[in-house]
Design a protein around this motif. Structure first.
Motif, PDB file in Angstrom:
ATOM      1  N   LYS A   9       0.741  -1.136  -0.035  1.00 34.89           N
ATOM      2  CA  LYS A   9      -0.113  -0.002   0.076  1.00 34.89           C
ATOM      3  C   LYS A   9       0.810   1.152   0.001  1.00 34.89           C
ATOM      4  O   LYS A   9       0.607   2.263  -0.677  1.00 34.89           O
ATOM      5  N   ARG A  13       0.810   4.210  -2.529  1.00 30.45           N
ATOM      6  CA  ARG A  13       0.682   5.612  -2.458  1.00 30.45           C
ATOM      7  C   ARG A  13       1.663   6.292  -2.794  1.00 30.45           C
ATOM      8  O   ARG A  13       1.708   7.463  -3.433  1.00 30.45           O
ATOM      9  N   HIS A  14       3.061   5.805  -2.764  1.00 31.31           N
ATOM     10  CA  HIS A  14       4.076   6.768  -3.149  1.00 31.31           C
ATOM     11  C   HIS A  14       4.174   6.835  -4.673  1.00 31.31           C
ATOM     12  O   HIS A  14       4.350   7.729  -5.305  1.00 31.31           O
ATOM     13  N   THR A  18      -0.670  11.324  -3.226  1.00 27.84           N
ATOM     14  CA  THR A  18      -1.834  12.192  -2.990  1.00 27.84           C
ATOM     15  C   THR A  18      -1.539  13.620  -3.632  1.00 27.84           C
ATOM     16  O   THR A  18      -2.421  14.484  -3.720  1.00 27.84           O
ATOM     17  N   SER A  19      -0.257  13.827  -4.261  1.00 27.21           N
ATOM     18  CA  SER A  19      -0.028  15.121  -4.773  1.00 27.21           C
ATOM     19  C   SER A  19      -0.592  15.591  -5.724  1.00 27.21           C
ATOM     20  O   SER A  19      -1.237  16.777  -5.834  1.00 27.21           O
ATOM     21  N   GLN A  21      -3.752  15.708  -6.225  1.00 32.55           N
ATOM     22  CA  GLN A  21      -4.919  16.171  -5.749  1.00 32.55           C
ATOM     23  C   GLN A  21      -4.571  17.509  -5.380  1.00 32.55           C
ATOM     24  O   GLN A  21      -5.686  18.403  -5.458  1.00 32.55           O
ATOM     25  N   ASP A  22      -3.569  18.050  -5.018  1.00 30.74           N
ATOM     26  CA  ASP A  22      -3.270  19.292  -4.748  1.00 30.74           C
ATOM     27  C   ASP A  22      -3.241  20.054  -6.078  1.00 30.74           C
ATOM     28  O   ASP A  22      -2.482  19.743  -6.991  1.00 30.74           O
ATOM     29  N   PRO A  23      -3.935  21.418  -6.152  1.00 30.89           N
ATOM     30  CA  PRO A  23      -3.685  22.060  -7.319  1.00 30.89           C
ATOM     31  C   PRO A  23      -2.049  22.266  -7.577  1.00 30.89           C
ATOM     32  O   PRO A  23      -1.283  22.580  -6.621  1.00 30.89           O
ATOM     33  N   VAL A  26      -0.908  25.430  -5.866  1.00 31.43           N
ATOM     34  CA  VAL A  26      -0.797  25.149  -4.284  1.00 31.43           C
ATOM     35  C   VAL A  26       0.734  24.493  -4.101  1.00 31.43           C
ATOM     36  O   VAL A  26       1.598  24.904  -3.351  1.00 31.43           O
ATOM     37  N   ARG A  27       0.872  23.484  -4.916  1.00 33.68           N
ATOM     38  CA  ARG A  27       2.134  22.710  -5.034  1.00 33.68           C
ATOM     39  C   ARG A  27       3.465  23.673  -5.203  1.00 33.68           C
ATOM     40  O   ARG A  27       4.456  23.568  -4.379  1.00 33.68           O
ATOM     41  N   LEU A  30       4.204  25.879  -2.284  1.00 38.33           N
ATOM     42  CA  LEU A  30       4.602  25.225  -1.071  1.00 38.33           C
ATOM     43  C   LEU A  30       6.179  24.803  -1.346  1.00 38.33           C
ATOM     44  O   LEU A  30       6.926  25.103  -0.373  1.00 38.33           O
ATOM     45  N   ILE A  31       6.494  24.324  -2.313  1.00 39.74           N
ATOM     46  CA  ILE A  31       7.895  23.740  -2.836  1.00 39.74           C
ATOM     47  C   ILE A  31       8.628  25.087  -2.691  1.00 39.74           C
ATOM     48  O   ILE A  31       9.792  24.929  -2.364  1.00 39.74           O
ATOM     49  N   LEU A  33       8.391  27.758  -1.413  1.00 33.19           N
ATOM     50  CA  LEU A  33       8.353  28.489   0.401  1.00 33.19           C
ATOM     51  C   LEU A  33       9.405  27.572   0.898  1.00 33.19           C
ATOM     52  O   LEU A  33      10.487  28.121   1.796  1.00 33.19           O
TER      53      LEU A  33
ATOM     54  N   LEU B  96       5.582  23.189   7.151  1.00 34.37           N
ATOM     55  CA  LEU B  96       5.654  23.338   5.712  1.00 34.37           C
ATOM     56  C   LEU B  96       6.517  22.218   4.955  1.00 34.37           C
ATOM     57  O   LEU B  96       6.353  21.711   4.044  1.00 34.37           O
ATOM     58  N   THR B 100       5.852  19.288   2.450  1.00 36.45           N
ATOM     59  CA  THR B 100       6.348  19.030   1.135  1.00 36.45           C
ATOM     60  C   THR B 100       7.215  17.923   1.019  1.00 36.45           C
ATOM     61  O   THR B 100       7.145  17.415  -0.046  1.00 36.45           O
ATOM     62  N   ARG B 103       4.499  15.064   0.680  1.00 41.74           N
ATOM     63  CA  ARG B 103       3.589  14.822  -0.064  1.00 41.74           C
ATOM     64  C   ARG B 103       3.788  15.011  -1.511  1.00 41.74           C
ATOM     65  O   ARG B 103       3.056  14.785  -2.476  1.00 41.74           O
ATOM     66  N   TYR B 104       5.023  15.742  -1.976  1.00 40.29           N
ATOM     67  CA  TYR B 104       5.357  16.087  -3.231  1.00 40.29           C
ATOM     68  C   TYR B 104       6.629  15.495  -3.715  1.00 40.29           C
ATOM     69  O   TYR B 104       7.439  15.224  -2.759  1.00 40.29           O
ATOM     70  N   ARG B 105       6.525  15.106  -4.920  1.00 36.49           N
ATOM     71  CA  ARG B 105       7.848  14.647  -5.361  1.00 36.49           C
ATOM     72  C   ARG B 105       8.615  15.724  -6.352  1.00 36.49           C
ATOM     73  O   ARG B 105       7.939  16.347  -7.341  1.00 36.49           O
ATOM     74  N   PHE B 106       9.595  16.108  -6.114  1.00 31.19           N
ATOM     75  CA  PHE B 106      10.253  17.127  -7.030  1.00 31.19           C
ATOM     76  C   PHE B 106      11.813  16.739  -6.925  1.00 31.19           C
ATOM     77  O   PHE B 106      12.365  16.309  -5.906  1.00 31.19           O
ATOM     78  N   ARG B 197     -11.257  21.094   0.102  1.00 31.93           N
ATOM     79  CA  ARG B 197      -9.662  20.962   0.365  1.00 31.93           C
ATOM     80  C   ARG B 197      -9.497  21.351   1.622  1.00 31.93           C
ATOM     81  O   ARG B 197      -8.891  20.838   2.626  1.00 31.93           O
TER      82      ARG B 197
END
Lengths: 292, 291
Positions: A9, A13-14, A18-19, A21-23, A26-27, A30-31, A33, B96, B100, B103-106, B197
């Motif tokens: 699982k 997920r990886h 869920t990323s 889903q974020d607009p 936003v992504r 946040l990245i 910042l 924050l 990041t 949840r995010y892949r960069f 959201r």
């Protein structure tokens, strides 16, 4: 036995994440910042150390690192680490064995006592040993009469560093050994293994990465400790000066290039610690995955 | 997770403290326990007890006068307030960063993840001279801020900068695992039930993560109260203005005022220990929240 998240699982997920889903906005914000924060608080200071260290050229940089006081400071720092790390490692293993392999009353209390040094300001850590062993006290003056000087000399630095780095190995091993349970060791005893055999053949291979990792954390802190060592050292150049104290002295003499050059050694050590940590975390992770 | 209940059974309750349960067959309890208690006492308990016992020997009025002198009080206030402000910043930046990273892949994510530990690994003195140089009027950042008449060096805000650096890994490393373990189904359920959201974040995610966040913030606060090495270079150490409590201990020691140093230290120690107690109850609450 299920002790972690289901690997399938997690992988799923990886992969999907869920990323999405974020607009996107936003992504990106946040990245951005996060990168900004790291830029100001991590990358800028790291770049500065080398920029300042090399400001007067590579010759001055190398000269600052190779001058006798810097070498003496490096020797003292490494000697201290070489004494402190094994002592705290042995203690860490003993404490983790007692706490994780047995049930007894007062366990929670004992574990919270182990963490005590983390709650003490480094300056106070130095102060307590000046109060305990300094020439003002009964113990200190008795030692002084017998020609033993602990404070403002190497033993004082070692003791203060022992205190400051005290919890690292135990803290790393206790959760690891508790998660591994007692079954393997109990099976070994049932099959006739003696005490030391149980530890070296059964337990040690299971905890080797955690132990090594705790020792590396302990070493990093003992090399870098400043406040506690500053109180007990007496700042005698070439005698009781560790590398961080040497950096401070050079800086306060406005010898910035030399100060940052010596500091860059510590930065290299810190970065090496982080790299080793990442490698070990992967090893630990893989080891746990193969076990289940 | 199916684990045996940690509640003491009847047998454990009747045991003496630090005596083992007789049913256990593993060897080495006496040796490992004995060594643990001996080493703990020699390195930690006895030295700390010396400070406490030594403070009792100081005349009570001298103790009170030292601890309540305006300069010492100002240093306590400064240490606590800058630590609190830094902890608030860390609540934001730590959350924050954890968010990041999980949840995010960069590109470069793994490098950032590893570098979160830099403040743990970097000697505090090195961090101190870095920030002092960066924010000095001729430094890379100080030059820029100078144009807007902002000066961080020799000011409480400079102390906050150093304390943010020291404390932020605590928040990231406590929030990160909780965030990673979160089941995506929970959020999906919220969405399918019509939550926006923001609603899902505020009503579902945040309450779940809050105990971990609070633990991390308390840890970073507790660490910041006693921090010395990274602060003294940027602070400028002006009496009443930028003199932190650990520095007060240091300057009393420099004047060979051992009793004064012990008095200031004891109060600081009591503050730190009460933070530890708060942390303990927070963690107990956290465990309850996840049960």
């Amino acid at each position: 036995m299920q002790t972690g998240p289901n690997p399938d699982k997690t992988a799923l997920r990886h992969r999907t994440g869920t990323s999405h889903q974020d607009p996107l906005a936003v992504r990106v914000i946040l990245i951005f910042l996060t990168l900004l924060f790291f830029g100001g608080f991590v990358f800028l200071p790291l770049a500065l150390v080398f920029a300042e260290g090399f400001r007067k050229g590579a010759a001055v940089y190398i000269e600052s690192i190779r001058e006798p006081y810097a070498i003496a400071a490096l020797e003292l720092t490494l000697t201290t680490a070489a004494i402190v790390v094994p002592l705290n490692a042995v203690f860490g293993v003993a404490a983790a064995w007692a706490v994780s392999k047995f049930t007894f009353r007062g366990k929670t209390f004992l574990v919270s006592l182990l963490d005590l040094p983390f709650a003490v300001s480094p300056v106070i850590a130095g102060l307590i040993f000046v109060l305990l062993l300094g020439s003002r006290t009964t113990l200190g003056s008795w030692l002084g009469e017998h020609g033993i000087k602990l404070i403002f000399s190497t033993p004082g630095i070692v003791i203060a560093t022992l205190f400051v780095t005290f919890p690292f190995v135990a803290r790393e091993l206790i959760p690891l050994m508790e998660s591994q349970g007692r079954e393997e060791e109990e099976a070994a005893v049932t099959l006739g293994a003696k005490g030391w055999q149980v530890f070296s053949i059964v337990t040690l291979p299971n905890i080797r990465w955690g132990l090594l990792y705790g020792m590396i954390l302990c070493m990093a802190r003992s090399i870098g400790e400043f406040g506690a060592v500053s109180v007990v050292s007496g700042h005698i150049r070439g005698m009781t000066n560790t590398i961080p104290l040497h950096v401070e002295i050079l800086y306060s003499e406005y010898n910035y290039a030399a100060s940052f050059a010596v500091a860059s050694i510590l930065v290299f050590l810190a970065l090496a610690t982080i790299v080793v940590r990442s490698i070990m975390e992967n090893a630990l992770h893989n080891q746990q995955q193969t076990q289940f | 997770m199916f684990r045996a209940s940690p509640l003491p059974d009847k047998q454990t309750r009747t045991m003496l403290p630090f005596k083992r349960n007789r049913r256990q067959i593993l060897p080495g309890f006496g040796l490992s326990m004995g060594y643990t208690v001996f080493y703990l006492s020699a390195i930690v308990i006895v030295p700390l007890a010396t400070l406490v016992a030594g403070s009792f020997r100081i005349a009570p009025d001298l103790f009170v006068n030292t601890v309540t002198s305006p300069r010492v009080l100002a240093s306590y206030r400064l240490s606590l307030s800058t630590a609190l402000i830094a902890a608030m910043f860390n609540a934001f930046f730590g959350f924050l960063t954890a968010w990041t990273l999980v949840r995010y892949r960069f590109p470069g994510r793994k490098v950032l993840d590893a570098l979160v530990d830099l403040p743990f690994a970097l000697p505090t003195a090195v961090a101190g001279i870095c920030f002092a140089t960066l924010y000095s009027p001729v430094g890379w950042v100080g030059q820029f801020l100078g144009r807007f008449d902002i000066q961080l060096i020799n000011a409480p805000s400079g102390i906050v900068i150093a304390l943010i650096f020291i404390g932020f890994p605590f928040v990231v490393r406590t929030v990160q695992p909780v965030l990673a373990e979160l089941e995506p189904e929970i959020e999906e359920a919220a969405h399918s039930l019509g939550a926006s959201r923001w609603q899902a974040f505020r009503r579902i995610l945040l309450p779940h993560i809050f105990p971990a966040l609070l633990t991390g913030v308390t840890l970073s606060f507790a660490r910041a109260i006693g921090e010395y090495g990274s602060v003294i270079f940027i602070a400028g150490n002006l009496p009443f203005r930028t003199e932190i409590a650990p520095l007060m201990i240091m300057s009393k020691l420099d004047q060979f005022d051992y009793d004064g140093a012990a008095a200031v230290a004891l109060v600081l120690l009591l503050i730190s220990f009460s933070m530890l107690l708060v942390l303990n109850s927070v963690q107990r609450w956290q465990e309850k929240a996840y049960r």
